[in-house]
Scaffold this motif. Structure first.
Motif, PDB file in Angstrom:
ATOM      1  N   UNK A 279       5.359   0.605   6.356  1.00 52.12           N
ATOM      2  CA  UNK A 279       6.107  -0.120   7.389  1.00 52.12           C
ATOM      3  C   UNK A 279       5.192  -0.926   8.315  1.00 52.12           C
ATOM      4  N   UNK A 280       4.043  -0.404   8.726  1.00 55.03           N
ATOM      5  CA  UNK A 280       3.129  -1.256   9.514  1.00 55.03           C
ATOM      6  C   UNK A 280       2.690  -2.504   8.760  1.00 55.03           C
ATOM      7  N   UNK A 281       2.452  -2.371   7.443  1.00 53.73           N
ATOM      8  CA  UNK A 281       2.083  -3.544   6.646  1.00 53.73           C
ATOM      9  C   UNK A 281       3.220  -4.565   6.626  1.00 53.73           C
ATOM     10  N   UNK A 282       4.448  -4.085   6.502  1.00 53.96           N
ATOM     11  CA  UNK A 282       5.611  -4.982   6.511  1.00 53.96           C
ATOM     12  C   UNK A 282       5.712  -5.688   7.860  1.00 53.96           C
ATOM     13  N   UNK A 283       5.516  -4.949   8.932  1.00 52.14           N
ATOM     14  CA  UNK A 283       5.622  -5.534  10.279  1.00 52.14           C
ATOM     15  C   UNK A 283       4.571  -6.613  10.494  1.00 52.14           C
ATOM     16  N   UNK A 284       3.405  -6.457   9.900  1.00 54.77           N
ATOM     17  CA  UNK A 284       2.362  -7.466  10.045  1.00 54.77           C
ATOM     18  C   UNK A 284       2.623  -8.696   9.178  1.00 54.77           C
ATOM     19  N   UNK A 285       3.345  -8.521   8.084  1.00 55.96           N
ATOM     20  CA  UNK A 285       3.523  -9.613   7.121  1.00 55.96           C
ATOM     21  C   UNK A 285       4.807 -10.402   7.303  1.00 55.96           C
ATOM     22  N   UNK A 286       5.826  -9.808   7.944  1.00 57.83           N
ATOM     23  CA  UNK A 286       7.128 -10.453   8.066  1.00 57.83           C
ATOM     24  C   UNK A 286       7.642 -10.342   9.496  1.00 57.83           C
ATOM     25  N   UNK A 287       8.421 -11.329   9.950  1.00 61.39           N
ATOM     26  CA  UNK A 287       8.978 -11.268  11.302  1.00 61.39           C
ATOM     27  C   UNK A 287      10.068 -10.222  11.458  1.00 61.39           C
ATOM     28  N   UNK A 288      10.682  -9.777  10.346  1.00 62.48           N
ATOM     29  CA  UNK A 288      11.739  -8.768  10.428  1.00 62.48           C
ATOM     30  C   UNK A 288      11.857  -8.042   9.096  1.00 62.48           C
ATOM     31  N   UNK A 289      12.455  -6.852   9.155  1.00 67.93           N
ATOM     32  CA  UNK A 289      12.683  -6.099   7.923  1.00 67.93           C
ATOM     33  C   UNK A 289      13.686  -6.825   7.027  1.00 67.93           C
ATOM     34  N   UNK A 290      14.676  -7.497   7.647  1.00 65.79           N
ATOM     35  CA  UNK A 290      15.683  -8.213   6.855  1.00 65.79           C
ATOM     36  C   UNK A 290      15.037  -9.335   6.046  1.00 65.79           C
ATOM     37  N   UNK A 291      14.105 -10.055   6.656  1.00 66.77           N
ATOM     38  CA  UNK A 291      13.442 -11.134   5.917  1.00 66.77           C
ATOM     39  C   UNK A 291      12.563 -10.569   4.809  1.00 66.77           C
TER      40      UNK A 291
ATOM     41  N   UNK B 283       0.835  -1.186   0.000  1.00 65.75           N
ATOM     42  CA  UNK B 283       0.000   0.000   0.000  1.00 65.75           C
ATOM     43  C   UNK B 283       0.877   1.245   0.000  1.00 65.75           C
ATOM     44  N   UNK B 284       0.521   2.213  -0.797  1.00 63.53           N
ATOM     45  CA  UNK B 284       1.265   3.463  -0.807  1.00 63.53           C
ATOM     46  C   UNK B 284       0.291   4.627  -0.781  1.00 63.53           C
ATOM     47  N   UNK B 285       0.723   5.704  -0.150  1.00 66.18           N
ATOM     48  CA  UNK B 285      -0.068   6.925  -0.123  1.00 66.18           C
ATOM     49  C   UNK B 285       0.829   8.092  -0.515  1.00 66.18           C
ATOM     50  N   UNK B 286       1.728   7.841  -1.450  1.00 64.98           N
ATOM     51  CA  UNK B 286       2.695   8.852  -1.836  1.00 64.98           C
ATOM     52  C   UNK B 286       2.054   9.914  -2.726  1.00 64.98           C
TER      53      UNK B 286
ATOM     54  N   UNK C 191       6.811   5.986   0.255  1.00 63.80           N
ATOM     55  CA  UNK C 191       5.974   4.794   0.336  1.00 63.80           C
ATOM     56  C   UNK C 191       4.701   5.017   1.132  1.00 63.80           C
ATOM     57  N   UNK C 192       4.678   6.047   1.953  1.00 66.40           N
ATOM     58  CA  UNK C 192       3.466   6.347   2.699  1.00 66.40           C
ATOM     59  C   UNK C 192       3.449   5.732   4.082  1.00 66.40           C
ATOM     60  N   UNK C 193       2.615   6.225   4.973  1.00 68.28           N
ATOM     61  CA  UNK C 193       2.620   5.800   6.377  1.00 68.28           C
ATOM     62  C   UNK C 193       2.159   4.364   6.607  1.00 68.28           C
ATOM     63  N   UNK C 194       1.443   3.781   5.654  1.00 63.21           N
ATOM     64  CA  UNK C 194       0.946   2.409   5.861  1.00 63.21           C
ATOM     65  C   UNK C 194       1.991   1.353   5.528  1.00 63.21           C
TER      66      UNK C 194
END
Length: 240
Positions: free
Chosen positions: A63-75, A30-33, A58-61
């Motif tokens: 990083x929260x979407x990434x945090x919900x979908x993956x255990x870490x930013x590296x993964x 999701x992007x809100x750019x 990329x918009x405010x949504x």
């Protein structure tokens, strides 16, 4: 052989990522750019933006979407670089570039983000941008034979354009290191052969050709073989 095709050949064997990544192959972004900033998502490394500025694009949504979908930013970064290679092999360059940008944004220590963007940038008229990106990736992963080979091939291409001996020597150095680190890389051996050819070391060029040929016949560039034969017939008599 076309330089871009040579680099694409190096993608063989990179794999399609972990099973967990494959299960998430439909992750939505999701992007809100603002429209004025959106174009930077399709420029290598977001067109030189800082990490904070790129996150803003990329918009405010995001990083929260990434945090919900993956255990870490590296993964998450590894997932997006894997998807980038998949889109690259399918010829979807804009989509691939976007995925590699996301990989970089999530983990600036992921060398595959730089390598993928470098391969795409190799389509430009000059290899300067590709060299910069490959060098950034190699600085992070100095033992990565694939990036060494990419970087070496890029310097050879620039030598053909500039005829600066420094570019030729740089290219040969990286390709020699690449084949030493990964002797099974048939494409790197063929690139090394072309480097020796440019340095007029024709016996060494034939040795590299035969080494690559023994690993994978499809790595052979028969146009190059013709040029090499004109300078020195094959000492082994395999190519006539």
């Amino acid at each position: 052989m076309n330089y871009y095709v040579l680099l694409l050949a190096l993608l063989t064997g990179l794999g399609s990522g972990t099973a967990q990544a494959q299960r998430r192959s439909k992750v939505k972004i999701k992007t809100e750019a603002a429209p004025a900033s959106a174009a930077s998502r399709y420029q290598p490394l977001f067109g030189g933006l800082s990490v904070a500025a790129a996150e803003g694009v990329m918009g405010p949504a995001f990083l929260p979407d990434i945090a919900r979908s993956f255990p870490s930013r590296a993964e998450a970064s590894r997932f997006f670089s894997t998807k980038g290679y998949e889109y690259l092999t399918e010829g979807q360059l804009d989509t691939a570039r976007y995925r590699f940008n996301l990989a970089w944004l999530l983990d600036q220590q992921n060398p595959e983000a730089y390598r993928g963007l470098g391969i795409i940038s190799s389509r430009q008229p000059t290899p300067d941008a590709a060299i910069t990106l490959f060098a950034q990736g190699l600085a992070i992963a100095p033992a990565n034979a694939g990036i060494m080979s990419d970087l070496g091939a890029s310097y050879l291409l620039r030598y053909k354009q500039t005829r600066k001996k420094k570019d030729l020597e740089q290219g040969l150095t990286y390709l020699e290191k690449a084949t030493a680190a990964d002797p099974a890389n048939a494409t790197a051996w063929q690139q090394l052969a072309q480097g020796y050819f440019l340095r007029e070391e024709y016996p060494k060029a034939w040795e590299a050709v035969h080494q690559g040929q023994s690993l994978n016949m499809t790595s052979i560039d028969f146009d190059f073989i013709g040029e090499l034969q004109a300078k020195l017939p094959d000492p082994r008599g395999m190519f006539k």
